[in-house]
Design a protein around this motif. Sequence first.
Motif, PDB file in Angstrom:
ATOM      1  N   SER A  15      37.221  30.911  40.460  1.00 49.04           N
ATOM      2  CA  SER A  15      38.478  30.814  40.874  1.00 49.04           C
ATOM      3  C   SER A  15      38.893  29.498  41.347  1.00 49.04           C
ATOM      4  N   HIS A  16      37.872  28.990  42.031  1.00 50.70           N
ATOM      5  CA  HIS A  16      37.766  27.694  42.586  1.00 50.70           C
ATOM      6  C   HIS A  16      38.047  26.450  41.537  1.00 50.70           C
ATOM      7  N   ILE A  17      37.151  26.691  40.681  1.00 49.10           N
ATOM      8  CA  ILE A  17      37.332  25.620  39.474  1.00 49.10           C
ATOM      9  C   ILE A  17      38.306  25.793  38.635  1.00 49.10           C
ATOM     10  N   ALA A  18      38.896  27.130  38.611  1.00 46.89           N
ATOM     11  CA  ALA A  18      40.025  27.204  37.885  1.00 46.89           C
ATOM     12  C   ALA A  18      41.386  26.436  38.546  1.00 46.89           C
ATOM     13  N   LEU A  19      41.302  26.504  39.790  1.00 46.74           N
ATOM     14  CA  LEU A  19      42.427  25.889  40.625  1.00 46.74           C
ATOM     15  C   LEU A  19      42.411  24.398  40.625  1.00 46.74           C
ATOM     16  N   GLU A  20      41.092  23.629  40.591  1.00 44.31           N
ATOM     17  CA  GLU A  20      40.789  22.438  40.390  1.00 44.31           C
ATOM     18  C   GLU A  20      41.349  21.888  38.763  1.00 44.31           C
ATOM     19  N   GLU A  21      40.930  22.815  37.979  1.00 47.18           N
ATOM     20  CA  GLU A  21      41.342  22.577  36.431  1.00 47.18           C
ATOM     21  C   GLU A  21      43.033  22.571  36.280  1.00 47.18           C
ATOM     22  N   SER A  22      43.404  23.335  37.030  1.00 47.68           N
ATOM     23  CA  SER A  22      44.858  23.812  36.718  1.00 47.68           C
ATOM     24  C   SER A  22      45.856  22.468  37.370  1.00 47.68           C
ATOM     25  N   LYS A  49      38.649  44.961  51.011  1.00 48.61           N
ATOM     26  CA  LYS A  49      37.429  45.228  50.315  1.00 48.61           C
ATOM     27  C   LYS A  49      36.389  44.447  50.854  1.00 48.61           C
ATOM     28  N   GLY A  50      36.624  43.490  51.622  1.00 47.43           N
ATOM     29  CA  GLY A  50      35.560  42.713  52.234  1.00 47.43           C
ATOM     30  C   GLY A  50      34.823  41.944  51.308  1.00 47.43           C
ATOM     31  N   ARG A  51      35.302  41.188  50.295  1.00 45.71           N
ATOM     32  CA  ARG A  51      34.549  40.625  49.451  1.00 45.71           C
ATOM     33  C   ARG A  51      35.169  38.978  49.177  1.00 45.71           C
ATOM     34  N   VAL A  52      34.859  38.266  48.218  1.00 44.38           N
ATOM     35  CA  VAL A  52      35.496  37.166  47.806  1.00 44.38           C
ATOM     36  C   VAL A  52      35.453  37.274  46.280  1.00 44.38           C
ATOM     37  N   PRO A  53      36.293  36.497  45.770  1.00 46.68           N
ATOM     38  CA  PRO A  53      37.436  35.930  46.279  1.00 46.68           C
ATOM     39  C   PRO A  53      38.626  36.588  46.718  1.00 46.68           C
ATOM     40  N   ALA A  54      39.276  35.740  47.524  1.00 43.87           N
ATOM     41  CA  ALA A  54      40.665  36.300  47.654  1.00 43.87           C
ATOM     42  C   ALA A  54      41.701  35.074  47.617  1.00 43.87           C
ATOM     43  N   LEU A  55      42.653  35.394  47.078  1.00 46.21           N
ATOM     44  CA  LEU A  55      43.841  34.453  46.815  1.00 46.21           C
ATOM     45  C   LEU A  55      45.040  34.525  47.612  1.00 46.21           C
ATOM     46  N   VAL A  56      45.434  33.659  48.496  1.00 46.90           N
ATOM     47  CA  VAL A  56      46.760  33.837  49.114  1.00 46.90           C
ATOM     48  C   VAL A  56      47.864  33.187  48.345  1.00 46.90           C
ATOM     49  N   THR A  57      48.936  33.825  47.734  1.00 44.84           N
ATOM     50  CA  THR A  57      49.849  33.479  47.194  1.00 44.84           C
ATOM     51  C   THR A  57      51.220  33.653  47.965  1.00 44.84           C
ATOM     52  N   ASP A  58      52.277  32.963  47.307  1.00 41.64           N
ATOM     53  CA  ASP A  58      53.648  33.384  47.781  1.00 41.64           C
ATOM     54  C   ASP A  58      54.171  34.901  47.726  1.00 41.64           C
ATOM     55  N   HIS A  59      53.552  35.326  46.927  1.00 45.55           N
ATOM     56  CA  HIS A  59      53.808  36.952  46.574  1.00 45.55           C
ATOM     57  C   HIS A  59      52.773  37.854  47.333  1.00 45.55           C
ATOM     58  N   GLY A  60      51.673  37.307  47.713  1.00 41.65           N
ATOM     59  CA  GLY A  60      50.782  38.251  48.467  1.00 41.65           C
ATOM     60  C   GLY A  60      49.359  37.715  47.964  1.00 41.65           C
ATOM     61  N   VAL A  61      48.533  38.731  48.355  1.00 36.00           N
ATOM     62  CA  VAL A  61      47.056  38.387  48.121  1.00 36.00           C
ATOM     63  C   VAL A  61      46.582  38.874  46.869  1.00 36.00           C
ATOM     64  N   LEU A  62      45.916  38.095  46.052  1.00 37.36           N
ATOM     65  CA  LEU A  62      45.243  38.815  44.953  1.00 37.36           C
ATOM     66  C   LEU A  62      43.514  38.668  45.066  1.00 37.36           C
ATOM     67  N   THR A  63      42.858  39.696  44.706  1.00 36.63           N
ATOM     68  CA  THR A  63      41.504  39.845  44.497  1.00 36.63           C
ATOM     69  C   THR A  63      41.141  40.152  43.097  1.00 36.63           C
ATOM     70  N   GLU A  64      39.834  40.168  42.876  1.00 38.38           N
ATOM     71  CA  GLU A  64      39.299  40.302  41.483  1.00 38.38           C
ATOM     72  C   GLU A  64      39.265  39.205  40.788  1.00 38.38           C
ATOM     73  N   PRO A  66      38.818  38.193  37.568  1.00 35.61           N
ATOM     74  CA  PRO A  66      39.746  38.263  36.260  1.00 35.61           C
ATOM     75  C   PRO A  66      41.181  38.108  36.492  1.00 35.61           C
ATOM     76  N   ALA A  67      41.690  38.675  37.432  1.00 36.98           N
ATOM     77  CA  ALA A  67      43.091  38.668  37.810  1.00 36.98           C
ATOM     78  C   ALA A  67      43.367  37.265  38.492  1.00 36.98           C
ATOM     79  N   LEU A  68      42.588  36.890  39.248  1.00 33.24           N
ATOM     80  CA  LEU A  68      42.865  35.396  39.780  1.00 33.24           C
ATOM     81  C   LEU A  68      42.831  34.449  38.738  1.00 33.24           C
ATOM     82  N   LEU A  69      41.720  34.179  37.630  1.00 35.53           N
ATOM     83  CA  LEU A  69      41.735  33.514  36.608  1.00 35.53           C
ATOM     84  C   LEU A  69      43.218  33.607  35.870  1.00 35.53           C
ATOM     85  N   ALA A  70      43.516  34.823  35.244  1.00 37.15           N
ATOM     86  CA  ALA A  70      44.796  35.144  34.688  1.00 37.15           C
ATOM     87  C   ALA A  70      45.994  34.297  35.364  1.00 37.15           C
TER      88      ALA A  70
END
Length: 205
Positions: A15-22, A49-64, A66-70
């Motif tokens: 997810s970190h790389i995808a954010l940078e690439e985007s 879930k107590g795991r990473v990654p977690a992505l905080v967005t304007d709409h809420g938090v996303l986890t997992e 594949p979901a973050l990459l999409a």
Amino acid sequence: MLKLYYTPGTCALASHIALEESGAPYTIERIDFKTNQQNSPEYLKVNPKGRVPALVTDHGVLTETPALLAFIAQSFPQAKLAPLEDAFAFAQVQAFNSYLCSTLHVAHAHKMRGYRWAADESSFADMKRMIPKTVGASFALVERDMLKGPWVMGETFTICDIYLFTMAQWLEGDGVDLAALPKVVDHRSRMAARPAVKKVLDAEA
């Protein structure tokens, strides 16, 4: 502004790389597994879930992953990280990433997190002994049937390449025979040369 919670050496790297690439505007916050920060009350409010990654967005938090990459690919279409205009091609991207998440990553996790599947210490040792075989078999399938070349989906770089690179970071530690995976190893080398990947790896070092 997006905010990514990550831990070095984990699948959050994708997810970190995808954010940078985007080209997305984002910040990062490191979660320290050594101090069990992932299970702190503060972080569990972000990701129960107590795991990473977690992505905080304007709409809420996303986890997992594949979901973050999409989400990243769809939110920043100008980066062309997925074939968004072609429903079938995008489903193929999702199928590849789902395989990495549900099969390859789970096989890898048996090395360090056997307690998720068993309670007997001897079972943990047996799981660890199986890692080169189970992880190796998953990568062998990618090598033989799923990595079209030069990128996972063929001529076009996508979020699949980012995720595969992340999983391939663990090959040596899992005792997998690299000689049996020339395409995967070559792919990993080309990914490591990308400016965005170099920048993220330096940031997480």
